[in-house]
Scaffold this active site. Sequence first.
Site, mmCIF file in Angstrom:
data_model
loop_
_atom_site.group_PDB
_atom_site.id
_atom_site.type_symbol
_atom_site.label_atom_id
_atom_site.label_comp_id
_atom_site.label_asym_id
_atom_site.label_seq_id
_atom_site.Cartn_x
_atom_site.Cartn_y
_atom_site.Cartn_z
ATOM 1 N N ASN A 4 48.336 47.375 31.705
ATOM 2 C CA ASN A 4 48.006 46.443 32.779
ATOM 3 C C ASN A 4 48.724 45.137 32.451
ATOM 4 O OD1 ASN A 4 46.854 44.643 34.538
ATOM 5 N ND2 ASN A 4 44.734 45.178 34.062
ATOM 6 N N ARG A 43 48.886 50.003 35.840
ATOM 7 C CA ARG A 43 48.152 49.428 36.966
ATOM 8 C C ARG A 43 49.139 48.584 37.766
ATOM 9 N NH1 ARG A 43 44.834 44.072 37.208
ATOM 10 N NH2 ARG A 43 43.944 44.295 39.272
ATOM 11 N N HIS A 50 40.934 45.929 43.819
ATOM 12 C CA HIS A 50 39.923 46.600 42.968
ATOM 13 C C HIS A 50 39.722 48.052 43.406
ATOM 14 C CE1 HIS A 50 37.747 42.512 42.149
ATOM 15 N NE2 HIS A 50 38.638 42.762 41.197
ATOM 16 N N ARG A 93 37.615 31.598 42.718
ATOM 17 C CA ARG A 93 38.090 31.717 44.105
ATOM 18 C C ARG A 93 36.947 31.459 45.079
ATOM 19 N NH1 ARG A 93 40.347 37.235 42.713
ATOM 20 N NH2 ARG A 93 42.284 36.803 41.624
ATOM 21 N N GLU A 126 38.443 51.441 35.109
ATOM 22 C CA GLU A 126 39.716 51.598 35.821
ATOM 23 C C GLU A 126 40.759 52.290 34.937
ATOM 24 O OE1 GLU A 126 38.834 47.379 36.694
ATOM 25 O OE2 GLU A 126 40.283 47.649 38.309
#
Length: 410
Positions: free
Chosen positions: A7, A98, A188, A249, A395
């Site tokens: 990743n 990823r 996601h 965010r 993940e």
Amino acid sequence: MNILVLNCGSSSLKFQIIATDLERIERNADRRLAEGHIERIGGAALISFTAEGRATERSAAPVRDVRAALETVLRWISESDAVEGISSLADIQAIGHRVVHGGEKFKESVIITDEVLRGIEDCIELAPLHNPANIKGITAAREIFGKNVPQAAVFDTAFHQTLPEKSYLYAIPYQFYRRHKIRRYGFHGTSHRYIAYRYRTINNIPRENVNIITLHLGNGCSIAAIKNGNSVDTSMGLTPLEGLVMGTRSGDLDPAIIEFVSGKEGLNVHEVESLLNKQSGLLGISGLTNDMRELIAEAEESGDRRARLAIEIFCYRIRKYIGSYLAAMNGADAIIFAGGIGENSAKIRTLVCQEMNWLGVELDEEKNRTHENGCESVISADSSKVKIGVIPTNEELLIARDTVRLINQK
Ligand code: ADP
């Protein structure tokens, strides 16, 4: 097979080595042999490696770029005899990456070819901060391992490619979708897909019977409506900025705020967007931190008003989304919590689920409080119409499994 899962971000690289194959997938007996991360790439980097059953090795060293970071990881893997069953790079049979944005082109994971790489490059304009780093990781790994070691790309957006038009189109002039591909993509996806997969496995039901709402609450947060096994709506949009309140965010807001803030504060559009991405959310409201654990401690120990407010707004937004998805899906069988906050904070789960009994959502406080972190469990009251559960997401495991499946399909 030993799969290296990568990743690669703009200033960080995370990896895992997972031993898996079709038979292990069937038995849910994959093994994580090692994991680690390098942060602050481009300067004095912080390195952390952990092999299964061993203490974490931490160090600091200058790491120039993504390629140098990957070389640092591979040196550790092949030189230290820490990782069981791996004595050289030849013991790594495949790599799974990823990739953040697959646009409308990639609806599932793929083996990386030159053409696929060009396709990922085409998506750069949709994810200018993320895809270039993913591409650097792929390119470096191809150079180091050669073309004989298969590499797969697993996209954050792919699972949400089943969204119907009514969920993915924004109510702006249609030609902006046609011309610029402006639409909801959602992110996601690998996490939401993993949660849905575990849900159907635990409950021993076919994919098409999965009707659930999944909550991925980490530093970034998103919620997905999964109907008949497919993602039919999700809160993140063209970019990960939309939707729930997150660590830094803002999530949803009135788009007119952008021009308003720009005028009042003398900032240009890029600066306002950066402010909404990096200085808003929990951090922005509390003025303290983006870290939920710290925020809860501040609220409980010092009674800090803005810390409390940040938590309240965070949970309230989630409740509104759950309500709207229950309406949009005509009900769901379960709501599943995942991610650092969703998996570990009983308090947040309580605040999210409160006052939803009219909707048939009732938490069992005792089950919620005694849920063991890292485990999969049901935390709703027996009388609850909608089940509430916790499923730790993974993940990396799904990336490794997709890689194995793709290799076996070839
Ligand atoms: P990322 O999105 O970077 O993968 P994680 O899924 O690890 O992040 O989630 C990080 C968030 O989870 C942080 O806000 C952290 O404070 C929060 N978190 C972790 N453990 C707890 C806990 N026990 N209680 C509340 N929040 C927690």
